[in-house]
Design an enzyme around this catalytic site. Structure first.
Site, PDB file in Angstrom:
ATOM      1  N   CYS A   1     -32.785  53.083  40.691  1.00 34.38           N
ATOM      2  CA  CYS A   1     -30.611  53.280  41.093  1.00 34.38           C
ATOM      3  C   CYS A   1     -30.621  52.315  39.348  1.00 34.38           C
ATOM      4  O   CYS A   1     -30.627  51.200  38.962  1.00 34.38           O
ATOM      5  CB  CYS A   1     -29.954  52.168  41.653  1.00 34.38           C
ATOM      6  SG  CYS A   1     -27.975  51.730  40.957  1.00 34.38           S
TER       7      CYS A   1
ATOM      8  N   HIS B   1     -18.377  35.874  40.015  1.00 31.07           N
ATOM      9  CA  HIS B   1     -18.731  35.359  39.089  1.00 31.07           C
ATOM     10  C   HIS B   1     -18.050  33.689  39.346  1.00 31.07           C
ATOM     11  O   HIS B   1     -18.917  33.063  38.668  1.00 31.07           O
ATOM     12  CB  HIS B   1     -18.447  36.349  37.917  1.00 31.07           C
ATOM     13  CG  HIS B   1     -19.191  36.923  37.569  1.00 31.07           C
ATOM     14  ND1 HIS B   1     -18.736  38.468  36.376  1.00 31.07           N
ATOM     15  CD2 HIS B   1     -20.203  38.303  38.716  1.00 31.07           C
ATOM     16  CE1 HIS B   1     -19.356  39.479  37.090  1.00 31.07           C
ATOM     17  NE2 HIS B   1     -20.336  39.885  37.809  1.00 31.07           N
TER      18      HIS B   1
ATOM     19  N   LYS C   1     -12.778  48.974  42.350  1.00 34.26           N
ATOM     20  CA  LYS C   1     -11.917  49.508  40.728  1.00 34.26           C
ATOM     21  C   LYS C   1     -11.230  50.851  41.881  1.00 34.26           C
ATOM     22  O   LYS C   1      -9.880  51.039  42.090  1.00 34.26           O
ATOM     23  CB  LYS C   1     -12.886  49.686  39.772  1.00 34.26           C
ATOM     24  CG  LYS C   1     -12.983  48.852  38.845  1.00 34.26           C
ATOM     25  CD  LYS C   1     -13.061  49.221  37.111  1.00 34.26           C
ATOM     26  CE  LYS C   1     -13.857  48.252  36.298  1.00 34.26           C
ATOM     27  NZ  LYS C   1     -14.753  48.486  36.189  1.00 34.26           N
TER      28      LYS C   1
ATOM     29  N   LYS D   1     -14.944  44.754  50.381  1.00 35.68           N
ATOM     30  CA  LYS D   1     -15.392  44.584  49.212  1.00 35.68           C
ATOM     31  C   LYS D   1     -14.240  44.889  47.833  1.00 35.68           C
ATOM     32  O   LYS D   1     -13.421  46.026  48.158  1.00 35.68           O
ATOM     33  CB  LYS D   1     -16.546  45.474  49.357  1.00 35.68           C
ATOM     34  CG  LYS D   1     -17.882  44.979  48.017  1.00 35.68           C
ATOM     35  CD  LYS D   1     -18.820  45.657  48.636  1.00 35.68           C
ATOM     36  CE  LYS D   1     -19.322  45.118  47.459  1.00 35.68           C
ATOM     37  NZ  LYS D   1     -20.001  46.663  46.220  1.00 35.68           N
TER      38      LYS D   1
ATOM     39  N   HIS E   1     -15.620  38.762  37.262  1.00 33.99           N
ATOM     40  CA  HIS E   1     -15.721  39.640  38.580  1.00 33.99           C
ATOM     41  C   HIS E   1     -14.797  37.857  39.550  1.00 33.99           C
ATOM     42  O   HIS E   1     -15.724  37.587  38.386  1.00 33.99           O
ATOM     43  CB  HIS E   1     -16.636  39.813  39.109  1.00 33.99           C
ATOM     44  CG  HIS E   1     -16.436  41.007  40.568  1.00 33.99           C
ATOM     45  ND1 HIS E   1     -16.043  39.681  41.126  1.00 33.99           N
ATOM     46  CD2 HIS E   1     -16.037  41.995  40.717  1.00 33.99           C
ATOM     47  CE1 HIS E   1     -16.092  40.628  42.136  1.00 33.99           C
ATOM     48  NE2 HIS E   1     -15.791  41.673  41.993  1.00 33.99           N
TER      49      HIS E   1
ATOM     50  N   HIS F   1     -24.820  50.945  45.270  1.00 28.52           N
ATOM     51  CA  HIS F   1     -23.529  51.451  44.509  1.00 28.52           C
ATOM     52  C   HIS F   1     -23.642  53.176  45.099  1.00 28.52           C
ATOM     53  O   HIS F   1     -22.704  53.497  44.533  1.00 28.52           O
ATOM     54  CB  HIS F   1     -24.433  51.742  42.796  1.00 28.52           C
ATOM     55  CG  HIS F   1     -24.751  50.389  42.269  1.00 28.52           C
ATOM     56  ND1 HIS F   1     -25.645  49.940  41.876  1.00 28.52           N
ATOM     57  CD2 HIS F   1     -23.551  50.268  41.650  1.00 28.52           C
ATOM     58  CE1 HIS F   1     -25.731  48.401  41.296  1.00 28.52           C
ATOM     59  NE2 HIS F   1     -24.385  48.986  41.047  1.00 28.52           N
TER      60      HIS F   1
ATOM     61  N   CYS G   1     -28.138  48.926  39.187  1.00 22.96           N
ATOM     62  CA  CYS G   1     -28.572  47.848  39.619  1.00 22.96           C
ATOM     63  C   CYS G   1     -30.249  47.724  38.915  1.00 22.96           C
ATOM     64  O   CYS G   1     -30.741  47.119  38.920  1.00 22.96           O
ATOM     65  CB  CYS G   1     -28.589  47.411  41.445  1.00 22.96           C
ATOM     66  SG  CYS G   1     -29.232  48.569  42.108  1.00 22.96           S
TER      67      CYS G   1
ATOM     68  N   CYS H   1     -28.331  54.193  46.698  1.00 21.81           N
ATOM     69  CA  CYS H   1     -28.510  52.847  46.901  1.00 21.81           C
ATOM     70  C   CYS H   1     -27.817  52.410  47.407  1.00 21.81           C
ATOM     71  O   CYS H   1     -26.416  53.008  47.549  1.00 21.81           O
ATOM     72  CB  CYS H   1     -28.370  52.651  45.415  1.00 21.81           C
ATOM     73  SG  CYS H   1     -27.563  51.191  44.698  1.00 21.81           S
TER      74      CYS H   1
END
Ligand code: MSP
Length: 512
Positions: free
Chosen positions: A126, A21, A297, A294, A18, A146, A129, A143
């Protein structure tokens, strides 16, 4: 020699790279290279987090042995980090033996200090995570990361006594203001402690994938307890005592703001319980957003870190992360912004300065570094010389505090002074008037700005720096003494320079 051990978070092996990262590892690599340049013995580790149940499930879905799958995913990351010119020393995979041994040992140490006990966990979990949540942490029952409803879990687990250490940890954070940076993350961690910690479950019962507890193998170590330990495993805890002694405690963990709780609360408590020294600093950076949103997808706005680096080149993206994202804050990342930064900062400002200056040195100074004569220094020349002399302190202050964009601002301020100075001083006029000593002074100031810039940007744009050094005729690529070379006036008179090809042709030109 002073040492500096720096780490990134380890990525989940079940997801592809990502942009976030890439941002994290690039900024960490910049810090690692900067420390090397300052004479530190640096150890830089990164890696992948492989005992998540999601990794196991993904591998089975693809009909692969989980370890084979993990190795394939690790290779994808390693290949991408090569494209980003990341000079890590260690890529640790949590399925490696050295790590498994470390985890088993540390778990046992915490157990032996009476901080791990058996109990029953009943509550929210969750899966994405891999985190347990209190009712109060959920947002509309979901969560917070997510946005999905977590599972209700009831199982017999081992628990770590976070509560026992809350006061000690709070005191440590307050007594060591540089332990958690920036201040927003520190306040975040303090607020979590003040809200009241709860003991956390550190094992999962009956799970197939994961590291078994040495004294109760039906239970596997909870994936976060396992993953955090990567930092001591990579330092040599189980396989190289000498290395561990040298590099631990870690000097800086670089992580994203979403995992502050794990690194600033759970991790230090695990270490306190095991009787291992705490890391010196946890730096929680912000998130990369695409036009304020954010990346996800479902929104279709994910910026592919591989495509970006292929389009703009490694140094351009590295420069973007350093100069155009304020470390600690959330920042923008999309192709247009990278392109703008390329054209403005690199093609116009830095590229033009080098081109114009070296062109004139070739023309007016026989392509060699001229002499600087203080006797004929004008007030403006003095001002510029003093700005050059002040750069080292201003730059190192900002780099030391990991304020990369501010450090780059200091450098670009000099670049902009130099570009203006060319027009103000009009060396072509001075040359016509036969004022050669004045021309030499102007050229020397410009060359010094370029030379110091090349040193300052070398951790950010390593291969660009090497190209500039070649043009400048200096052998810094073989190593140099930062303090010595950052001084004004050390550029040897007579050094041959060469304009060569432009470093950063504007992107439009490139594509046509
Ligand atoms: N596996 C855990 C970390 C364990 S460390 C002992 C994890 N992995 S992750 O793959 O989800 O994230 C790895 C790092 O990337 C984290 O520091 C995370 O904050 C960072 N980022 C993920 N998305 C990000 C952005 N959009 N922007 C910036 N960094 C973000 O968490």
């Amino acid at each position: 020699m002073k040492k500096f051990y720096i780490t990134t978070a380890i990525v989940y092996a079940n997801a592809f790279p990502h942009a976030g990262h890439a941002y994290e590892i690039v900024t960490t690599d910049i810090m690692a290279r900067y420390k090397k340049m300052r004479g530190f013995d640096v150890y830089f580790s990164t890696g992948s987090d492989e005992h998540s149940i999601n990794v196991f499930t993904k591998a089975l879905e693809q009909g692969k042995d989980p370890k084979v799958y993990c190795d394939e995913m690790a290779k994808i990351y390693k290949d991408l980090w090569k494209k980003y010119d990341i000079a890590y020393d260690d890529f640790i995979q949590t399925t490696e033996e050295r790590h498994k041994k470390t985890v088993a040992d540390i778990f046992k140490r915490c157990f032996d200090s009476g901080d791990i006990y058996k109990g029953t966990y009943e509550g929210w979990y969750c899966r994405s995570c891999e985190a347990f949540y209190n009712e109060t942490e959920l947002v509309d029952g979901c969560c917070p990361t997510h946005k999905m409803k977590p599972d209700i879990v009831k199982e017999e687990n081992y628990f770590l006594k976070l509560t026992k250490y809350s006061e000690k940890l709070l005191k440590h954070i307050q007594d060591n203001p540089s332990f958690i940076e920036p201040a927003s993350r520190r306040n975040n961690a303090i607020a979590m402690i003040n809200e009241g910690l709860r003991d956390i479950s550190v094992s999962r019962n009956g799970q197939k994938w994961g590291i078994p507890l040495s004294f109760d193998p039906e239970h596997k170590v909870y994936v976060w307890f396992d993953a955090l330990i990567n930092y001591v495993s990579a330092a040599g805890y189980a396989d190289n005592a000498e290395k561990f002694k040298k590099y631990w405690p870690c000097d800086m963990h670089v992580i994203g703001k979403d995992i502050v709780k794990f690194h600033c609360i759970i991790w230090p408590i695990m270490l306190m319980s095991a009787g291992i020294e705490l890391p010196k600093k946890v730096y929680g950076h912000g998130f990369l957003l695409n036009k304020g949103e954010k990346m996800s997808k479902t929104r279709g706005n994910v910026v592919d870190p591989e495509k970006t680096v292929d389009t703009f080149g490694c140094d351009a993206v590295r420069h973007y992360f350093a100069a155009r994202v304020v470390n600690g804050d959330d920042g923008e990342f999309n192709e247009e912004s990278v392109k703008t930064a390329f054209n403005v900062d690199l093609a116009n400002d830095l590229g033009n300065l080098i081109n114009r200056s070296l062109n004139m040195v070739e023309k007016y100074c026989a392509a060699a570094v001229p002499a600087y004569k203080k006797e004929i220094e004008t007030p403006r020349m003095k001002e510029i010389r003093e700005a050059i002399e002040a750069l080292e302190k201003e730059y190192t202050e900002k780099m030391d505090s990991f304020d990369l964009s501010l450090a780059m601002e200091k450098v670009w301020k000099r670049i902009s002074i130099a570009n203006k100075f060319i027009d103000e001083a009009a060396p072509w006029k001075l040359a016509k008037e036969g004022k050669t000593a004045e021309v030499d002074n102007v050229m020397f100031l410009l060359l010094e700005i370029i030379r110091l810039t090349s040193i300052c940007v070398s951790p950010v744009m390593p291969s660009t720096a090497v190209k500039i050094w070649k043009k400048l005729g200096v052998n810094y690529a073989e190593g140099y003494d930062f303090e010595k070379e950052m001084k004004f006036g050390v550029y040897p008179q007579g050094t041959k320079v060469e304009k060569g090809d432009p470093l950063f042709p504007r992107i439009e030109e490139k594509k046509s």
